[in-house]
Design a protein around this motif. Sequence first.
Motif, PDB file in Angstrom:
ATOM      1  N   PRO A  46       0.805  -1.236   0.000  1.00  0.00           N
ATOM      2  CA  PRO A  46       0.000   0.000   0.000  1.00  0.00           C
ATOM      3  C   PRO A  46       0.831   1.275   0.000  1.00  0.00           C
ATOM      4  O   PRO A  46       0.352   2.328  -0.437  1.00  0.00           O
ATOM      5  CB  PRO A  46      -0.851  -0.122   1.271  1.00  0.00           C
ATOM      6  CG  PRO A  46      -0.211  -1.173   2.094  1.00  0.00           C
ATOM      7  CD  PRO A  46       0.482  -2.091   1.146  1.00  0.00           C
ATOM      8  N   LEU A  47       2.085   1.203   0.455  1.00  0.00           N
ATOM      9  CA  LEU A  47       2.955   2.374   0.391  1.00  0.00           C
ATOM     10  C   LEU A  47       3.064   2.897  -1.032  1.00  0.00           C
ATOM     11  O   LEU A  47       3.197   4.103  -1.262  1.00  0.00           O
ATOM     12  CB  LEU A  47       4.343   2.007   0.939  1.00  0.00           C
ATOM     13  CG  LEU A  47       5.423   3.087   0.915  1.00  0.00           C
ATOM     14  CD1 LEU A  47       5.046   4.256   1.812  1.00  0.00           C
ATOM     15  CD2 LEU A  47       6.770   2.505   1.342  1.00  0.00           C
ATOM     16  N   GLU A  48       2.982   1.989  -2.010  1.00  0.00           N
ATOM     17  CA  GLU A  48       3.134   2.369  -3.414  1.00  0.00           C
ATOM     18  C   GLU A  48       1.955   3.197  -3.920  1.00  0.00           C
ATOM     19  O   GLU A  48       2.082   3.920  -4.914  1.00  0.00           O
ATOM     20  CB  GLU A  48       3.299   1.109  -4.267  1.00  0.00           C
ATOM     21  CG  GLU A  48       3.735   1.355  -5.695  1.00  0.00           C
ATOM     22  CD  GLU A  48       5.175   1.844  -5.799  1.00  0.00           C
ATOM     23  OE1 GLU A  48       5.456   2.636  -6.720  1.00  0.00           O
ATOM     24  OE2 GLU A  48       6.020   1.445  -4.970  1.00  0.00           O
ATOM     25  N   VAL A  49       0.792   3.118  -3.265  1.00  0.00           N
ATOM     26  CA  VAL A  49      -0.402   3.818  -3.772  1.00  0.00           C
ATOM     27  C   VAL A  49      -0.943   4.855  -2.797  1.00  0.00           C
ATOM     28  O   VAL A  49      -1.880   5.579  -3.129  1.00  0.00           O
ATOM     29  CB  VAL A  49      -1.522   2.816  -4.115  1.00  0.00           C
ATOM     30  CG1 VAL A  49      -1.082   1.865  -5.212  1.00  0.00           C
ATOM     31  CG2 VAL A  49      -1.986   2.039  -2.891  1.00  0.00           C
ATOM     32  N   ILE A  50      -0.382   4.945  -1.609  1.00  0.00           N
ATOM     33  CA  ILE A  50      -0.986   5.749  -0.557  1.00  0.00           C
ATOM     34  C   ILE A  50      -1.060   7.229  -0.942  1.00  0.00           C
ATOM     35  O   ILE A  50      -2.073   7.901  -0.697  1.00  0.00           O
ATOM     36  CB  ILE A  50      -0.232   5.516   0.776  1.00  0.00           C
ATOM     37  CG1 ILE A  50      -1.068   5.947   1.971  1.00  0.00           C
ATOM     38  CG2 ILE A  50       1.135   6.156   0.770  1.00  0.00           C
ATOM     39  CD1 ILE A  50      -0.495   5.442   3.298  1.00  0.00           C
ATOM     40  N   ASP A  51      -0.018   7.759  -1.581  1.00  0.00           N
ATOM     41  CA  ASP A  51      -0.034   9.166  -1.979  1.00  0.00           C
ATOM     42  C   ASP A  51      -1.012   9.414  -3.120  1.00  0.00           C
ATOM     43  O   ASP A  51      -1.677  10.459  -3.158  1.00  0.00           O
ATOM     44  CB  ASP A  51       1.364   9.631  -2.385  1.00  0.00           C
ATOM     45  CG  ASP A  51       2.329   9.671  -1.210  1.00  0.00           C
ATOM     46  OD1 ASP A  51       1.865   9.872  -0.067  1.00  0.00           O
ATOM     47  OD2 ASP A  51       3.550   9.491  -1.414  1.00  0.00           O
ATOM     48  N   ARG A  52      -1.106   8.468  -4.057  1.00  0.00           N
ATOM     49  CA  ARG A  52      -2.061   8.602  -5.150  1.00  0.00           C
ATOM     50  C   ARG A  52      -3.488   8.692  -4.619  1.00  0.00           C
ATOM     51  O   ARG A  52      -4.324   9.424  -5.169  1.00  0.00           O
ATOM     52  CB  ARG A  52      -1.961   7.395  -6.101  1.00  0.00           C
ATOM     53  CG  ARG A  52      -0.702   7.313  -6.937  1.00  0.00           C
ATOM     54  CD  ARG A  52      -0.687   5.984  -7.680  1.00  0.00           C
ATOM     55  NE  ARG A  52       0.377   5.885  -8.675  1.00  0.00           N
ATOM     56  CZ  ARG A  52       1.607   5.496  -8.410  1.00  0.00           C
ATOM     57  NH1 ARG A  52       1.961   5.191  -7.166  1.00  0.00           N
ATOM     58  NH2 ARG A  52       2.515   5.412  -9.372  1.00  0.00           N
ATOM     59  N   LEU A  53      -3.779   7.928  -3.575  1.00  0.00           N
ATOM     60  CA  LEU A  53      -5.131   7.899  -3.033  1.00  0.00           C
ATOM     61  C   LEU A  53      -5.423   9.118  -2.159  1.00  0.00           C
ATOM     62  O   LEU A  53      -6.547   9.628  -2.167  1.00  0.00           O
ATOM     63  CB  LEU A  53      -5.327   6.613  -2.223  1.00  0.00           C
ATOM     64  CG  LEU A  53      -5.253   5.322  -3.032  1.00  0.00           C
ATOM     65  CD1 LEU A  53      -5.235   4.106  -2.110  1.00  0.00           C
ATOM     66  CD2 LEU A  53      -6.443   5.224  -4.004  1.00  0.00           C
TER      67      LEU A  53
END
Length: 388
Positions: free
Chosen positions: A118-125
């Motif tokens: 989830p670290l890979e998508v957390i900023d996108r979300l």
Amino acid sequence: MTGDHAVRPLQLAVPDAELDDLRDRLRRARFAERETVTTPDGSDDWRQGPPLALVRDLVAYWADAYDWRRVEAELNAHGQAVTEVDGLDVHFLHVRSSRPDARPLVVTHGWPSSVIEPLEVIDRLAEPGSPDLPAFHVVAPSLPGFGFSGRPTSTGWDAERTADAWVELMRRLGYERFLAAGGDWGGRVTAALGTRRPDRVEALHTFTPYVGEPADPGQLTETEQRWVDETRRFWRFGSGYSLEQSTRPQTIGYGLVDSPVALLTWVLDKFWAWTDHTGDVETAVGRDRILDTVTLYWLSATGASSARFYWENFPANRAARPVDVPTAVTIFPGDMEKLPRPWVEQRFTNLTSWTEVERGGHFPMLEVPDLYAESLRHAFSGPQAADA
């Protein structure tokens, strides 16, 4: 918040001695002999497991070029914290969106994964970049016995108890109602949130809508029949790791905690088998992200405790009660278990969205982060047509 309910910020700073010990073990590794199978074109042959040449290359890179401090800084920059819930420390990432209309979302990883996924998508979300896209306050916990969450010292930490802990975690962070997403064991925890606390879960998303095979499979399309055949083949030939971890986790655990090469190959085998590629796993997930995951398991010494999550949860469909909260499903083509929509609808009774995307496998947050974030935005942007 004080006392046992305190949320304690965490800044990771692994001692240099631990990293030196890891490198020393890697440099002194004793390797198995080369596999006895070959391919006609000389490419890596995975029929017996991770090929020796690739393993040697990754081990050398891990020992001499890999940078743990990079991922440590990433984790520290994303609201890392720990809080004790039901007698166990729960480690999590927490990023609040700047948007006043953002909604809380808990994203749960599976095995052999971690909060790296989830670290890979957390900023996108959290900060989608456009006011027309939904934004989320994202919470990404480490499962019990995974990462820097506590390692249970007694039995009972199954998916249902974990779901209850997530409800308490979200309450402590100020979120009485929230959205939930996850896959693999994270998908089972997410489904358990829907069955146990529908009053707290607004809607959920999963890319692993696990259901049992019905006695009457019904009339299947050509694609659905192919999915069923592939899933049965996985159950027959690809699930040995699951049988071991669900029956004898302590046995495999010693090797996973003591040998970084054993840990690497145990995890690497699944990254290769479960991702969307044509032979080279690094085209699906880069070697640094693979090693980020493995190094997190190594430094937290959770090879055994994470394996025990299987022991706690088998048989895996024992708690497969109907899920009535609004549910969105995304199917990634490279995943190893894909089930027909009519089967899924028998359990997930309020299926608001069903989407089949063109790329990605069992680790979509790492493989296709943009597609995964888009699938969550679609799922949680409002009521969706049942045939979306």
